[in-house]
Scaffold this active site. Structure first.
Site, PDB file in Angstrom:
ATOM      1  N   HIS A   1     -20.868  65.063 -23.534  1.00 47.02           N
ATOM      2  CA  HIS A   1     -19.786  64.297 -24.175  1.00 47.02           C
ATOM      3  C   HIS A   1     -19.540  64.741 -25.619  1.00 47.02           C
ATOM      4  CE1 HIS A   1     -22.666  62.090 -26.663  1.00 47.02           C
ATOM      5  NE2 HIS A   1     -23.431  61.984 -25.575  1.00 47.02           N
TER       6      HIS A   1
ATOM      7  N   GLU B   1     -27.348  58.680 -19.482  1.00 42.58           N
ATOM      8  CA  GLU B   1     -28.326  59.361 -20.328  1.00 42.58           C
ATOM      9  C   GLU B   1     -29.743  58.880 -20.016  1.00 42.58           C
ATOM     10  OE1 GLU B   1     -29.426  61.746 -21.681  1.00 42.58           O
ATOM     11  OE2 GLU B   1     -28.837  61.884 -23.801  1.00 42.58           O
TER      12      GLU B   1
END
Length: 209
Positions: free
Chosen positions: A8, A81
């Site tokens: 990201h 994550e």
């Protein structure tokens, strides 16, 4: 089939060098700019399918990368994550110098890391990443030419480590700046890393914690 595994764009916590983990931190304006620049460079590459972590920073990056394309974007919880439990929101730098910190080995001796305080292990993250690839990506080999996956720094390193295979001793040698694309191939059910951490903008940011 090619797989573009992308981290990201930047968040305020990236800039402040804070652990994000499962915390749902959005992109900052610079992070959006990085995603736009990356999208421009990928404009000539057609994607058949796209997958994203459901966390805002990854999902918005994927939306920017796919803007103007008729490509379905799916989320999968297994792409979130790596979780850092009680340490989320804390600074990167203290654990590196404090041998008693729960994340000291995570940064300094990853091959010795044993999670505490609700954190995930490398093995747990690799296992969910491999399950995602096996169940969602490998079956697409016959019908797709190129797949986009947008996730996170530690998660993407775990996936690359599992595919490589890359030993945990070298975990942090994998530089993954924000919006870096790791390009993989899938042929006859076998995954191979073609290029890790390719960046499509100027000076790479937040390559390593």
């Amino acid at each position: 089939m090619e797989i573009y595994l992308i981290r990201h764009g930047e968040t305020d916590w990236n800039k402040e060098r804070r652990l994000q983990g499962h915390s749902d931190i959005p992109l900052n304006e610079f992070g959006r700019e990085l995603a736009v620049e990356t999208a421009k460079s990928l404009a000539g590459l057609p994607f058949d399918r796209a997958f994203s972590s459901p966390l805002k920073r990854a999902y918005e990056t994927a939306q920017i990368l796919l803007a103007g394309r008729n490509v379905p974007l799916e989320t999968d919880e297994r792409l979130i994550e790596m979780g850092f439990g009680d340490c989320e929101g804390g600074a990167f730098d203290r654990p590196k110098t404090d041998a008693e910190h729960p994340l000291h080995d995570f940064f300094c001796r990853p091959q010795c890391f044993c999670p505490r305080g609700g954190a995930e292990s490398f093995q747990e993250v690799m296992a969910r990443g491999q399950a995602f690839l096996r169940e969602r990506i490998v079956p697409l080999e016959e019908s797709c030419s190129r797949i986009l996956i947008v996730a996170h720094g530690a998660f993407n390193r775990c996936l690359l480590s599992a595919v490589g295979p890359i030993p945990l001793e070298k975990f942090w040698e994998i530089g993954l700046p924000n919006c870096a694309a790791s390009i993989l191939s899938l042929e006859n059910g076998q995954l191979r890393i073609l290029e890790p951490g390719k960046v499509y903008y100027g000076t790479p940011v937040n390559a390593k914690p």
